[in-house]
Design an enzyme around this catalytic site. Structure first.
Site, PDB file in Angstrom:
ATOM      1  N   CYS A   1      32.563  46.456  46.555  1.00  0.00           N
ATOM      2  CA  CYS A   1      31.647  47.621  46.508  1.00  0.00           C
ATOM      3  C   CYS A   1      32.079  48.615  45.444  1.00  0.00           C
ATOM      4  O   CYS A   1      31.290  49.462  45.047  1.00  0.00           O
ATOM      5  CB  CYS A   1      31.631  48.334  47.857  1.00  0.00           C
ATOM      6  SG  CYS A   1      31.096  47.281  49.168  1.00  0.00           S
TER       7      CYS A   1
ATOM      8  N   GLU B   1      23.110  46.847  42.488  1.00  0.00           N
ATOM      9  CA  GLU B   1      24.497  46.379  42.603  1.00  0.00           C
ATOM     10  C   GLU B   1      24.542  44.892  42.249  1.00  0.00           C
ATOM     11  O   GLU B   1      23.869  44.077  42.900  1.00  0.00           O
ATOM     12  CB  GLU B   1      24.980  46.611  44.045  1.00  0.00           C
ATOM     13  CG  GLU B   1      26.445  46.355  44.237  1.00  0.00           C
ATOM     14  CD  GLU B   1      26.933  46.763  45.627  1.00  0.00           C
ATOM     15  OE1 GLU B   1      26.144  46.686  46.597  1.00  0.00           O
ATOM     16  OE2 GLU B   1      28.108  47.136  45.745  1.00  0.00           O
TER      17      GLU B   1
ATOM     18  N   GLU C   1      30.339  52.191  55.179  1.00  0.00           N
ATOM     19  CA  GLU C   1      30.897  51.978  53.840  1.00  0.00           C
ATOM     20  C   GLU C   1      29.944  50.990  53.174  1.00  0.00           C
ATOM     21  O   GLU C   1      29.991  49.798  53.437  1.00  0.00           O
ATOM     22  CB  GLU C   1      32.320  51.444  53.987  1.00  0.00           C
ATOM     23  CG  GLU C   1      33.170  51.696  52.776  1.00  0.00           C
ATOM     24  CD  GLU C   1      33.142  50.507  51.853  1.00  0.00           C
ATOM     25  OE1 GLU C   1      32.255  50.494  50.961  1.00  0.00           O
ATOM     26  OE2 GLU C   1      33.971  49.617  52.028  1.00  0.00           O
TER      27      GLU C   1
ATOM     28  N   LYS D   1      32.674  42.131  65.052  1.00  0.00           N
ATOM     29  CA  LYS D   1      31.779  41.063  64.601  1.00  0.00           C
ATOM     30  C   LYS D   1      32.025  40.864  63.107  1.00  0.00           C
ATOM     31  O   LYS D   1      31.534  41.633  62.278  1.00  0.00           O
ATOM     32  CB  LYS D   1      30.320  41.454  64.880  1.00  0.00           C
ATOM     33  CG  LYS D   1      29.277  40.615  64.124  1.00  0.00           C
ATOM     34  CD  LYS D   1      29.240  39.167  64.586  1.00  0.00           C
ATOM     35  CE  LYS D   1      28.152  38.349  63.886  1.00  0.00           C
ATOM     36  NZ  LYS D   1      28.503  37.997  62.482  1.00  0.00           N
TER      37      LYS D   1
HETATM   38  C1  SIN Z   1      34.708  46.771  49.517  1.00  0.00           C
HETATM   39  O1  SIN Z   1      34.301  46.082  48.620  1.00  0.00           O
HETATM   40  O2  SIN Z   1      33.966  47.106  50.441  1.00  0.00           O
HETATM   41  C2  SIN Z   1      36.147  47.229  49.610  1.00  0.00           C
HETATM   42  C3  SIN Z   1      36.871  47.204  48.345  1.00  0.00           C
HETATM   43  C4  SIN Z   1      38.286  47.737  48.469  1.00  0.00           C
HETATM   44  O3  SIN Z   1      38.775  47.998  49.560  1.00  0.00           O
HETATM   45  O4  SIN Z   1      38.919  47.899  47.435  1.00  0.00           O
END
Ligand code: SIN
Length: 487
Positions: free
Chosen positions: A291, A388, A257, A182
């Site tokens: 992230c 964040e 993650e 998804k």
């Molecule tokens: C992400 O922002 O979840 C992944 C970033 C990355 O793979 O460098």
């Protein structure tokens, strides 16, 4: 909007279930738009619970046959998929930029980055080893083997619509699992194009499936259906927590993650030019929407003036615009809500005493564009310290000592990536070991690659993607005790 693709068949609207391209049962669709222009790009099916259930059942059947294949067959299939992805890199990059907004150069990079996971796991599939363990008595022998977990649900975000999917599908397939996917509704076209190529590569019907549509309904079925044995998710911490809670009822394995709040520490012994370079890439890649983006820049007071001046000069070179235009280095944010949210972070900091050295709000382009911004005189009571940002805003805080820097860096519930710059070898070990993060970049702003374990600690999640550890998340350990060996 008409995309200029060499292969127009890479744009699809339907879901891919059990080897067939199908519409939603209701016939309803969702629009996909370009965040840079607001222009309509394409539409996709608005599926729900019933289609999700059929997809899971198809995967469950396909997985049983797939688990019997040899590792060489799995490796060969993944290699064919890798080759097709790279042969279509330019078209896939065009699709990615049209729906996500990032500059084309970054999109090309993401396609190669995503393909690298497919190549890596095609190789790793041959290296799944078990164990022979010393027996507790001579009439027994003890063996450990690893087996696929079964059907895996992959739920992926809009910030890396290609790479976040390949780095879940590839280890799952290599391990002998089947997948149901998804993708985010904002960026489904890249994921669907990957399925077109998977079909061409010869994936058997039901082994990889994907649908788009009603997120809450689909998510609820993926997390509650007992045939799904694992959920792997990349996205925000609140959604990750909700998925984990839903998975608890059927005791599914999860890999999460989740969000980050990366510190980027510059010590007084750092090579400042190299730290500026690292801050640029780790902060402004994908317009700050990763992230692992630096969220808080912590600079030792004695070098803060030099660092800030050089960093501000470097940010002046960034070019904001539509990702398909030559020379653009910062694209739009994913939508207007995100842009407004990022500007609210700036406003909050300024209201509490921060100063802007460059940028400071919405770009004159309007819409989803935010100016690359640097804030100084930042303090811990500002939202940018604890939340964040997910946008092109770099808050700079100062510190006096190594201990203070480590304490500030760890003062968060997140623990995904951290960065620091120092040329003192003792400090390098001391700081790296004390940072409560899953990934630490030392004198380096680019830390993602398929050969290294990507993942976080604390509320940034669990599990690792990529590397020699990456397949463990898709396999169960079975211990076999053979008795009756003594005569
Ligand atoms: C992400 O922002 O979840 C992944 C970033 C990355 O793979 O460098």
């Amino acid at each position: 909007m008409t995309l200029k693709l060499k292969d127009k068949s890479l744009i699809v609207s339907q879901a891919f279930i059990n080897g067939d391209w199908v519409d939603a049962d209701s016939g309803e669709t969702l629009d996909v738009t370009n965040p840079a222009t607001g222009a309509w790009v394409s539409k996709v099916s608005k599926c729900g619970t019933a289609e999700t259930r059929r997809m899971i059942e198809a995967a469950s059947v396909a997985q049983k046959s797939w688990a019997k294949t040899t590792v060489k067959e799995r490796a060969a299939l993944l290699r064919r998929w890798f080759n097709l992805i790279m042969e279509n890199q330019e078209d896939l990059a065009q699709i990615l930029t049209a729906e996500q907004g990032k500059p084309l150069a970054e999109s090309r990079g993401e396609i190669a980055y995503g393909a690298n996971y497919v190549e890596w796991f095609s190789e790793e599939s041959k290296r799944v080893y078990g164990d022979i363990i010393p027996q507790p008595s001579n009439d027994k022998r003890v063996m450990v083997i690893k087996q696929p977990v079964g059907v895996v649900a992959c739920i992926t975000p809009w910030n890396f619509p290609n790479a976040m999917l390949t780095r879940k599908i590839a280890p799952a397939i290599a391990a002998g699992c089947a997948v149901v996917c998804k993708p985010a509704n904002a960026t489904p076209l890249s994921a669907l194009a990957l399925m077109v190529l998977a079909e061409r590569a010869g994936f058997p019907p039901g082994l990889v499936n994907i649908l788009t549509g009603r997120t809450a309904e689909i998510g609820a079925e993926l997390t509650s259906n007992p045939l799904v044995r694992k959920v792997t998710f990349t996205g925000s911490t609140p959604v990750g927590k909700q998925l984990m809670a839903e998975c608890a009822a059927t005791v599914k394995r999860t890999s999460m993650e989740l969000g980050g709040n990366a510190p980027f520490i510059v010590f007084d012994d750092a090579d400042i030019d190299s730290a500026v370079q690292g801050a640029m890439i780790s902060k402004y890649r994908n317009a700050g929407q990763t992230c692992v983006c630096s969220n808080r820049i912590l600079v030792q007071s004695s070098v803060s003036e030099e660092f800030t001046a050089k960093f501000t000069e470097a940010v002046k070179t960034l070019v904001v615009g539509n990702g398909d235009q030559e020379g653009v280095t910062v694209g739009p944010l994913i939508d207007e809500k995100a842009a407004v949210g990022v500007c609210e972070f700036i406003d909050d900091a300024v209201a509490k005493g921060a100063m802007v050295t460059i940028g400071g709000g919405m770009s004159s382009r309007g819409g989803c564009f935010v100016e690359p911004t640097i804030l100084v005189n930042v303090s811990r009571d500002m939202r940018v310290f604890s939340e964040e940002i997910f946008g092109p805003v770099a808050p700079i805080l100062t510190f006096e000592s190594e201990d203070e820097a480590i304490e500030m860096a760890n003062d968060t519930e997140f623990g995904l990536a951290a960065y620091f710059y120092s040329r003192d070898i003792g400090r390098v070990y001391r700081v790296a070991e004390q940072l409560e993060y899953g990934i630490v970049g030392i004198n380096e702003g680019v830390i993602s690659n398929e050969m290294a374990p990507f993942g976080g600690v604390k509320e940034s999640g669990s599990g690792r993607e990529g590397s020699k550890y990456g397949m463990d998340d898709y396999m169960d350990i079975k211990y076999m005790c053979v008795g009756g060996i003594d005569k």
